[in-house]
Write a protein that holds these residues in place. Sequence first.
Motif, PDB file in Angstrom:
ATOM      1  N   THR A 172       0.840  -1.197   0.000  1.00 26.96           N
ATOM      2  CA  THR A 172       0.000   0.000   0.000  1.00 26.96           C
ATOM      3  C   THR A 172       0.877   1.248   0.000  1.00 26.96           C
ATOM      4  O   THR A 172       1.877   1.308   0.714  1.00 26.96           O
ATOM      5  CB  THR A 172      -0.911  -0.005   1.245  1.00 26.96           C
ATOM      6  N   LEU A 173       0.472   2.231  -0.799  1.00 20.24           N
ATOM      7  CA  LEU A 173       1.215   3.483  -0.913  1.00 20.24           C
ATOM      8  C   LEU A 173       0.285   4.672  -0.712  1.00 20.24           C
ATOM      9  O   LEU A 173      -0.844   4.672  -1.198  1.00 20.24           O
ATOM     10  CB  LEU A 173       1.861   3.618  -2.300  1.00 20.24           C
ATOM     11  N   LEU A 174       0.780   5.683   0.002  1.00 24.91           N
ATOM     12  CA  LEU A 174       0.108   6.982   0.093  1.00 24.91           C
ATOM     13  C   LEU A 174       1.150   8.016  -0.305  1.00 24.91           C
ATOM     14  O   LEU A 174       2.145   8.210   0.409  1.00 24.91           O
ATOM     15  CB  LEU A 174      -0.391   7.225   1.522  1.00 24.91           C
ATOM     16  N   VAL A 175       0.951   8.651  -1.456  1.00 30.24           N
ATOM     17  CA  VAL A 175       1.996   9.506  -2.036  1.00 30.24           C
ATOM     18  C   VAL A 175       1.453  10.922  -2.257  1.00 30.24           C
ATOM     19  O   VAL A 175       0.499  11.112  -3.011  1.00 30.24           O
ATOM     20  CB  VAL A 175       2.500   8.937  -3.385  1.00 30.24           C
ATOM     21  N   ILE A 176       2.076  11.895  -1.580  1.00 33.49           N
ATOM     22  CA  ILE A 176       1.777  13.305  -1.876  1.00 33.49           C
ATOM     23  C   ILE A 176       2.551  13.676  -3.140  1.00 33.49           C
ATOM     24  O   ILE A 176       3.772  13.526  -3.190  1.00 33.49           O
ATOM     25  CB  ILE A 176       2.211  14.227  -0.723  1.00 33.49           C
ATOM     26  N   THR A 177       1.836  14.131  -4.158  1.00 42.85           N
ATOM     27  CA  THR A 177       2.512  14.535  -5.389  1.00 42.85           C
ATOM     28  C   THR A 177       1.648  15.521  -6.169  1.00 42.85           C
ATOM     29  O   THR A 177       0.425  15.502  -6.057  1.00 42.85           O
ATOM     30  CB  THR A 177       2.852  13.320  -6.287  1.00 42.85           C
ATOM     31  N   HIS A 178       2.345  16.378  -6.929  1.00 44.46           N
ATOM     32  CA  HIS A 178       1.665  17.267  -7.882  1.00 44.46           C
ATOM     33  C   HIS A 178       2.125  16.952  -9.297  1.00 44.46           C
ATOM     34  O   HIS A 178       1.779  17.680 -10.229  1.00 44.46           O
ATOM     35  CB  HIS A 178       1.981  18.736  -7.571  1.00 44.46           C
ATOM     36  N   ASN A 179       2.927  15.891  -9.442  1.00 51.04           N
ATOM     37  CA  ASN A 179       3.515  15.602 -10.751  1.00 51.04           C
ATOM     38  C   ASN A 179       2.476  14.965 -11.664  1.00 51.04           C
ATOM     39  O   ASN A 179       1.975  13.866 -11.397  1.00 51.04           O
ATOM     40  CB  ASN A 179       4.725  14.677 -10.583  1.00 51.04           C
ATOM     41  N   ARG A 180       2.174  15.637 -12.774  1.00 46.32           N
ATOM     42  CA  ARG A 180       1.097  15.193 -13.654  1.00 46.32           C
ATOM     43  C   ARG A 180       1.402  13.846 -14.302  1.00 46.32           C
ATOM     44  O   ARG A 180       0.506  13.043 -14.533  1.00 46.32           O
ATOM     45  CB  ARG A 180       0.827  16.270 -14.716  1.00 46.32           C
ATOM     46  N   TYR A 181       2.671  13.599 -14.589  1.00 50.81           N
ATOM     47  CA  TYR A 181       3.056  12.329 -15.223  1.00 50.81           C
ATOM     48  C   TYR A 181       2.825  11.168 -14.262  1.00 50.81           C
ATOM     49  O   TYR A 181       2.218  10.153 -14.637  1.00 50.81           O
ATOM     50  CB  TYR A 181       4.519  12.400 -15.664  1.00 50.81           C
ATOM     51  N   LEU A 182       3.286  11.310 -13.029  1.00 45.80           N
ATOM     52  CA  LEU A 182       3.069  10.250 -12.037  1.00 45.80           C
ATOM     53  C   LEU A 182       1.578  10.077 -11.749  1.00 45.80           C
ATOM     54  O   LEU A 182       1.084   8.942 -11.649  1.00 45.80           O
ATOM     55  CB  LEU A 182       3.801  10.565 -10.729  1.00 45.80           C
ATOM     56  N   LEU A 183       0.863  11.187 -11.598  1.00 50.77           N
ATOM     57  CA  LEU A 183      -0.571  11.115 -11.309  1.00 50.77           C
ATOM     58  C   LEU A 183      -1.306  10.315 -12.382  1.00 50.77           C
ATOM     59  O   LEU A 183      -2.211   9.531 -12.085  1.00 50.77           O
ATOM     60  CB  LEU A 183      -1.172  12.515 -11.202  1.00 50.77           C
ATOM     61  N   GLY A 185     -10.179   5.187  -8.427  1.00 55.14           N
ATOM     62  CA  GLY A 185      -9.954   5.178  -9.869  1.00 55.14           C
ATOM     63  C   GLY A 185      -8.757   6.031 -10.243  1.00 55.14           C
ATOM     64  O   GLY A 185      -8.034   6.533  -9.378  1.00 55.14           O
ATOM     65  N   ARG A 186      -8.561   6.219 -11.525  1.00 55.75           N
ATOM     66  CA  ARG A 186      -7.391   6.937 -12.034  1.00 55.75           C
ATOM     67  C   ARG A 186      -7.542   8.456 -11.868  1.00 55.75           C
ATOM     68  O   ARG A 186      -8.657   8.981 -11.861  1.00 55.75           O
ATOM     69  CB  ARG A 186      -7.189   6.640 -13.521  1.00 55.75           C
ATOM     70  N   TYR A 187      -6.422   9.128 -11.801  1.00 56.14           N
ATOM     71  CA  TYR A 187      -6.426  10.587 -11.691  1.00 56.14           C
ATOM     72  C   TYR A 187      -7.069  11.224 -12.926  1.00 56.14           C
ATOM     73  O   TYR A 187      -7.802  12.214 -12.804  1.00 56.14           O
ATOM     74  CB  TYR A 187      -4.988  11.102 -11.533  1.00 56.14           C
ATOM     75  N   ILE A 188      -6.808  10.662 -14.103  1.00 57.87           N
ATOM     76  CA  ILE A 188      -7.384  11.197 -15.347  1.00 57.87           C
ATOM     77  C   ILE A 188      -8.907  11.224 -15.241  1.00 57.87           C
ATOM     78  O   ILE A 188      -9.554  12.206 -15.606  1.00 57.87           O
ATOM     79  CB  ILE A 188      -6.944  10.355 -16.568  1.00 57.87           C
ATOM     80  N   ASP A 189      -9.490  10.126 -14.737  1.00 58.65           N
ATOM     81  CA  ASP A 189     -10.953  10.036 -14.601  1.00 58.65           C
ATOM     82  C   ASP A 189     -11.458  10.987 -13.508  1.00 58.65           C
ATOM     83  O   ASP A 189     -12.526  11.589 -13.646  1.00 58.65           O
ATOM     84  CB  ASP A 189     -11.370   8.600 -14.282  1.00 58.65           C
TER      85      ASP A 189
END
Length: 579
Positions: A206-217, A237-241
Amino acid sequence: MIKVDNLSYSFPQKDLYNKISFTLEDGQHCAFIGSSGSGKSTLVDIIMDPERYLFDGILKIDPNCRIGYVSQFPQLDKTKETTVFEYIGEEFIKLQNEIASICAEMETSSDIDALLERYQQALDVFDAIGGNDFESNIDKKLYLANLTQQKNLMVTALSGGEFKLIQVVKEMLKSPDLIIMDEPDVFLDFENLNALKNLINSHKGTLLVITHNRYLLNHCFNKIIHLENMELQEFDGRYIDYNFSLLQSKIETQEQAIADAEEIMRNEFLIKKLRLIATNNAEAARGKTLKARVKVQERLEARRIKAPFVDIKQPEIRFVADHEIEETTALKVTDYSFAFDDILLENVNFEIKSTDKVALIGSNGTGKTTLLREIFKNIHPSIEVNKDVDMAYLSQIQGEILNESHTILEEFYDAGFKAYQEIRSYISNYGFGEEIINQKIGSLSGGEKNLLQLAKVSASKANMLLLDEPTSHLDTYSQIALEKAIKNYNGAVLMISHDFYFIVNCMDFVLIIEDKTIREMSMRKFRKMIYAKHFDKDYLEIEQKKKSVETQIELALKDSNFELAKVLSAKLEELIKLL
């Protein structure tokens, strides 16, 4: 694994959370997003050590849950000489040595029972973290991180980006139940960013990741937690959705808000009319009609749409040069060389014109920051800055530009502002409310500090900007505002960045560091290089089209053209399917 229910928490200066709730289950890869300063890192701290915080609500963590942590600002003990392999395998090697030491004691000790108990305990811990295969597991992770060649190097020889990846590898190999990472992508070059993506996607836990990186998201997560305006929502679901659903909500909400406003205005008109009639006519029925209409108005006001994830604050970043200079050479670098232990840059030559916007790129540790600092100092004989150029500098080391013991107010008095009201009005454009104007800069989040740096850069009214990783720690909304500000700026920009989108959207050309020198590269060639070496061409081109359609939707909403927004939304949905 983790359950948060109706959790509220406040700082003395501001409220952070208002009855937020979410769950995190086994095996989920969760991205934790939200505006700079919304309290993401603080919530992580509460999860890591709840006893330190006085919060309302419930936080339940599985009592057997082992948590690993990758810090936003990893610190390396430079006095400790150790290889990459020894650093990653530190816990395994320590247990191995302890087991070997107990075995050696058994040969001469009479108290075998106590030693057997210690031996079994150490062996259980070693097995629990996958100790039997730790050497081959280290090799596998280093291969995924593209760091196989660095295995026997001293840790002190690594670049900042490589060390960040090593930290991720180290935590993953301990096999905790949950790994929390706070902006692990900051300052990573294109190659290391891909390596981080591979590490995240290969991880079974399990991962909880703070990020603003659009590629990783877009590539790494199957759950989104979004913290905004003291409230939180979760999306499986996915960040894109998730992003698409936010945009859909925005269209529906704005349309409903306009309909509500029109209805409220009509009702207000009726109330005024009824008041006038009631003033001139004392009949009880007239008064009752007026009271009923006022009640309707109260209900309409209470029903107004409240959508914290639609009305997201975006800073108003503006760069304006105090005096523009005609099209001329702003900066010329001739036969510049720099060495630190080894030669980093040798016989470098380039020039930048007064309106050029240029990205300086290269792998971590190739001397980009050093060169930018030297240009800003303007004392090197190989560097010539036009006499009419005024430079402003943004550092990736925020304490270089900001005095962290200052309050925000003190910092801007020092920057030349004369009055409290002037400072309050100015920094409000960057998302800083009056309630934190007397807060120490050292207590702010990384994103807030970068926004303060941008505010200082803007206030300088310089006609040349030197920006070292300006998007680091910024939330996606601030990144978009910064893109717009640079596009509209009428001076020169030299910017170090590893953000592909940002470079493509803002820059005229690229200066790339390769083989200890710098060569100029057109944006077309830069795109081709990125497609060939780092990122998928189809993905990036569709992502750019997607961004263009999203911008068109925002413009349509600005004009309250909801029909066009809906047509564009359908077009956007088709692009998302391709992604």
